[in-house]
Design a protein around this motif. Structure first.
Motif, PDB file in Angstrom:
ATOM      1  N   ASN A 151       5.869  10.212   3.871  1.00 32.53           N
ATOM      2  CA  ASN A 151       5.125  11.433   4.168  1.00 32.53           C
ATOM      3  C   ASN A 151       6.063  12.640   4.253  1.00 32.53           C
ATOM      4  O   ASN A 151       5.751  13.728   3.753  1.00 32.53           O
ATOM      5  CB  ASN A 151       4.363  11.273   5.483  1.00 32.53           C
ATOM      6  N   ILE A 152       7.230  12.457   4.877  1.00 34.90           N
ATOM      7  CA  ILE A 152       8.226  13.533   4.957  1.00 34.90           C
ATOM      8  C   ILE A 152       8.676  13.946   3.564  1.00 34.90           C
ATOM      9  O   ILE A 152       8.831  15.146   3.267  1.00 34.90           O
ATOM     10  CB  ILE A 152       9.436  13.081   5.802  1.00 34.90           C
ATOM     11  N   PHE A 153       8.870  12.973   2.681  1.00 35.19           N
ATOM     12  CA  PHE A 153       9.284  13.288   1.313  1.00 35.19           C
ATOM     13  C   PHE A 153       8.210  14.109   0.585  1.00 35.19           C
ATOM     14  O   PHE A 153       8.530  15.000  -0.196  1.00 35.19           O
ATOM     15  CB  PHE A 153       9.566  12.002   0.532  1.00 35.19           C
ATOM     16  N   GLU A 154       6.952  13.799   0.836  1.00 31.95           N
ATOM     17  CA  GLU A 154       5.876  14.589   0.229  1.00 31.95           C
ATOM     18  C   GLU A 154       5.858  16.008   0.784  1.00 31.95           C
ATOM     19  O   GLU A 154       5.663  16.975   0.046  1.00 31.95           O
ATOM     20  CB  GLU A 154       4.535  13.898   0.476  1.00 31.95           C
ATOM     21  N   ALA A 168       0.825  -1.210   0.000  1.00 33.51           N
ATOM     22  CA  ALA A 168       0.000   0.000   0.000  1.00 33.51           C
ATOM     23  C   ALA A 168       0.861   1.262   0.000  1.00 33.51           C
ATOM     24  O   ALA A 168       0.536   2.253  -0.672  1.00 33.51           O
ATOM     25  CB  ALA A 168      -0.929  -0.007   1.213  1.00 33.51           C
ATOM     26  N   ILE A 169       1.955   1.248   0.746  1.00 27.86           N
ATOM     27  CA  ILE A 169       2.853   2.402   0.799  1.00 27.86           C
ATOM     28  C   ILE A 169       3.502   2.642  -0.569  1.00 27.86           C
ATOM     29  O   ILE A 169       3.600   3.787  -1.037  1.00 27.86           O
ATOM     30  CB  ILE A 169       3.936   2.189   1.882  1.00 27.86           C
ATOM     31  N   ILE A 170       3.937   1.561  -1.219  1.00 28.58           N
ATOM     32  CA  ILE A 170       4.542   1.685  -2.547  1.00 28.58           C
ATOM     33  C   ILE A 170       3.525   2.208  -3.558  1.00 28.58           C
ATOM     34  O   ILE A 170       3.832   3.071  -4.393  1.00 28.58           O
ATOM     35  CB  ILE A 170       5.112   0.333  -3.004  1.00 28.58           C
ATOM     36  N   LYS A 171       2.306   1.717  -3.477  1.00 32.27           N
ATOM     37  CA  LYS A 171       1.255   2.178  -4.395  1.00 32.27           C
ATOM     38  C   LYS A 171       1.009   3.670  -4.260  1.00 32.27           C
ATOM     39  O   LYS A 171       0.829   4.379  -5.253  1.00 32.27           O
ATOM     40  CB  LYS A 171      -0.040   1.406  -4.115  1.00 32.27           C
ATOM     41  N   LYS A 172       1.040   4.188  -3.055  1.00 33.14           N
ATOM     42  CA  LYS A 172       0.750   5.600  -2.792  1.00 33.14           C
ATOM     43  C   LYS A 172       1.947   6.503  -3.087  1.00 33.14           C
ATOM     44  O   LYS A 172       1.790   7.690  -3.359  1.00 33.14           O
ATOM     45  CB  LYS A 172       0.331   5.758  -1.327  1.00 33.14           C
ATOM     46  N   SER A 173       3.136   5.944  -3.069  1.00 28.69           N
ATOM     47  CA  SER A 173       4.351   6.752  -3.166  1.00 28.69           C
ATOM     48  C   SER A 173       4.520   7.392  -4.546  1.00 28.69           C
ATOM     49  O   SER A 173       4.244   6.789  -5.579  1.00 28.69           O
ATOM     50  CB  SER A 173       5.579   5.897  -2.862  1.00 28.69           C
ATOM     51  N   THR A 174       5.011   8.637  -4.521  1.00 27.93           N
ATOM     52  CA  THR A 174       5.368   9.334  -5.754  1.00 27.93           C
ATOM     53  C   THR A 174       6.883   9.534  -5.847  1.00 27.93           C
ATOM     54  O   THR A 174       7.368  10.182  -6.761  1.00 27.93           O
ATOM     55  CB  THR A 174       4.674  10.710  -5.806  1.00 27.93           C
ATOM     56  N   GLY A 222       9.347   7.064  -5.919  1.00 27.88           N
ATOM     57  CA  GLY A 222       9.995   6.089  -6.784  1.00 27.88           C
ATOM     58  C   GLY A 222       9.575   4.703  -6.359  1.00 27.88           C
ATOM     59  O   GLY A 222      10.070   4.186  -5.357  1.00 27.88           O
ATOM     60  N   LYS A 223       8.685   4.093  -7.111  1.00 30.66           N
ATOM     61  CA  LYS A 223       8.106   2.816  -6.691  1.00 30.66           C
ATOM     62  C   LYS A 223       9.130   1.679  -6.742  1.00 30.66           C
ATOM     63  O   LYS A 223       9.223   0.869  -5.811  1.00 30.66           O
ATOM     64  CB  LYS A 223       6.881   2.491  -7.555  1.00 30.66           C
ATOM     65  N   TRP A 224       9.917   1.617  -7.812  1.00 31.83           N
ATOM     66  CA  TRP A 224      10.916   0.541  -7.887  1.00 31.83           C
ATOM     67  C   TRP A 224      12.058   0.797  -6.907  1.00 31.83           C
ATOM     68  O   TRP A 224      12.718  -0.145  -6.441  1.00 31.83           O
ATOM     69  CB  TRP A 224      11.437   0.403  -9.322  1.00 31.83           C
ATOM     70  N   THR A 225      12.274   2.063  -6.580  1.00 30.99           N
ATOM     71  CA  THR A 225      13.259   2.401  -5.543  1.00 30.99           C
ATOM     72  C   THR A 225      12.843   1.792  -4.204  1.00 30.99           C
ATOM     73  O   THR A 225      13.650   1.155  -3.510  1.00 30.99           O
ATOM     74  CB  THR A 225      13.386   3.928  -5.407  1.00 30.99           C
ATOM     75  N   LEU A 226      11.585   1.974  -3.841  1.00 30.75           N
ATOM     76  CA  LEU A 226      11.082   1.389  -2.597  1.00 30.75           C
ATOM     77  C   LEU A 226      11.053  -0.131  -2.679  1.00 30.75           C
ATOM     78  O   LEU A 226      11.290  -0.825  -1.686  1.00 30.75           O
ATOM     79  CB  LEU A 226       9.678   1.915  -2.292  1.00 30.75           C
ATOM     80  N   PHE A 227      10.756  -0.652  -3.858  1.00 33.44           N
ATOM     81  CA  PHE A 227      10.781  -2.097  -4.091  1.00 33.44           C
ATOM     82  C   PHE A 227      12.134  -2.668  -3.682  1.00 33.44           C
ATOM     83  O   PHE A 227      12.219  -3.716  -3.013  1.00 33.44           O
ATOM     84  CB  PHE A 227      10.510  -2.353  -5.576  1.00 33.44           C
TER      85      PHE A 227
END
Length: 442
Positions: free
Chosen positions: A195-198, A152-158, A160-165
């Motif tokens: 959230n901090i990154f946003e 869910a966190i990866i889905k919401k993230s803007t 870098g999704k593969w970075t979080l992967f």
């Protein structure tokens, strides 16, 4: 294949692979072979226990763990079959009751971090009240919690999704299917950091919605219920542009005489703090111990290497290099963004503060000596690698670095599948064939 990679959802691949390999690890990792599993199993059990039976007391399960990993006798003497099939009579007679648990390793000391695993232990008691079944169910419960929450966190993230992967797959490999409170801590840390990154993309406080303010407060509060070292992540907050840039603007508007007074006052305050810290910590001895532990080739030994070994040390170093190179390329090539430079400095500072903070804790425990410290290893630092992302993405933006999205997806999936496969085979072979501690001793 190329068309398939261009359409797949990162979060779906992540959840699938984590559940697939995590479920395999539940069964191929030797009983109580994940770090401190006996301790965590006991803590998880007693959250939903009425009578707190003797067989599930921390000292009893901890002793069983020492037998299982060879710290007390030979691993070959550990009876795996009995561990799974022998019913615990006092557990069978125990009733269910929710208890407020405490743990000194957690900032607030109130233990909610074991609840995901505790739910699994509770289910295991109902199915079959043996050590083995309760451990398996706690591993599965923690795995489900981790995989679904991180998906869910990866889905919401803007960001870098593969970075979080990459950052929340291999670095979490030993704990993702374990009753440890690390699982809860990883999830909360990711929530807070994303959230901090946003927030770092906003220039003023007025741009924050009420919902975002509430969510920010929730993530900070949850951080207080994680292991103590995750509190160091708060160090990045003052570097958010909405705060730091306003301070710089305020200073720019002041007269030179006022700036000089502020500068001198700041120097005095820093000197007073240094004197106080030196009185309490003996800073020279602390610095000497730190250098001997990590930056002295004659004394650090494998300590300096293992500190940055993201891949478990039971695997050859080539797999660690594979993960580092792949992750570096993915972070650089996936999602370039011109982060505020002060925020990137704050992220790097948070990593160093965490490192030095944990090291200082062990230094105090050991009596403020300048001896080398062995207890601090990479697992304390792995999550904080997330704070290198803004600096790398800023570099990528300024140098116009971009990698094809299908290449990134293929690189991420192949790297993770290779490392997970080799790791799980090694765990099984070492644990059940060679009878060697399975997950952390090389």
């Amino acid at each position: 294949m190329k068309n398939f990679l261009s359409k797949i959802k990162t979060e779906r691949v992540y959840v699938f692979l984590i559940l697939l390999f995590g479920m395999i690890s539940v069964f191929v990792t030797f009983p109580l072979g994940n770090g401190d599993e006996g301790y965590h199993l006991s803590k998880s059990y007693n959250i939903f226990s009425m009578n707190h039976p003797k067989s599930m007391k921390k000292t009893v399960v901890r002793q069983l763990e020492y037998q299982a990993i060879g710290l007390d006798g030979d691993m070959k003497d550990f009876d795996v079959e009995t561990f799974y099939i022998k019913k615990l009579k006092d557990v069978e007679k125990d009733s269910f009751r929710f208890n407020i648990a405490y743990d000194r390793n957690i900032t607030m000391q109130i233990d909610i971090a074991h609840i995901p695993a505790a739910i699994g232990v509770m289910v295991g008691r109902v199915i079959y009240p043996s050590y083995g079944i309760m451990l398996l169910c706690s591993r599965i419960s923690s795995l489900l919690f981790f995989a679904l929450c991180m998906g869910a966190i990866i889905k919401k993230s803007t960001v870098g999704k593969w970075t979080l992967f990459m950052l929340f797959s291999i670095p979490c490999i030993q704990k993702l299917a374990s009753p440890s409170y690390d699982v809860f801590s990883y999830v909360v840390f990711a929530m807070y950091s994303m959230n901090i990154f946003e927030l770092a993309k906003l220039r003023t406080i007025k741009e924050i919605s009420k919902q975002k303010i509430l969510y920010t407060l929730i993530t900070i509060i949850l951080l207080l219920f994680c292991k103590k070292n995750y509190l160091f992540a708060l160090a990045v907050i003052p570097f958010l542009p909405m705060f730091f840039l306003r301070i710089l603007e305020w200073l720019d508007n002041k007269k030179m005489s006022v700036k000089i007074v502020i500068f001198v006052t700041g120097i005095i305050v820093m000197l007073v703090l240094l004197v106080g810290l030196n009185y309490y910590l003996n800073l020279f001895s602390l610095f000497k111990a730190f250098m001997k532990s990590y930056f002295n080739m004659a004394t650090m030994g494998d300590r300096g290497k293992f500190l940055f070994s993201v891949v478990p040390t039971i695997l050859p170093e080539i797999f660690n290099l594979l993960w580092i190179v792949s992750t570096f390329l993915i972070v650089l090539g996936e999602n370039a963004y011109n982060w505020n430079r002060w925020f990137t400095y704050g992220g790097l500072l948070a990593y160093l503060v965490n490192w030095m903070g944990i090291f200082t804790g062990f230094y105090l425990i050991m009596g403020k000596t300048s001896d080398m410290i062995n207890e601090l290893d990479g697992r304390y630092l792995h999550p904080y690698m997330l704070y290198f992302v803004p600096a790398l993405q800023r570099f990528s933006k300024r140098n116009k670095i971009k990698v094809n999205s299908t290449t990134i997806a293929a690189l991420a999936i192949i790297t993770v599948v290779i490392i997970y496969s080799v790791y799980l085979f090694t765990c099984f072979y070492r644990g059940f064939i060679l009878n060697i501690t399975a997950t952390w001793v090389s």
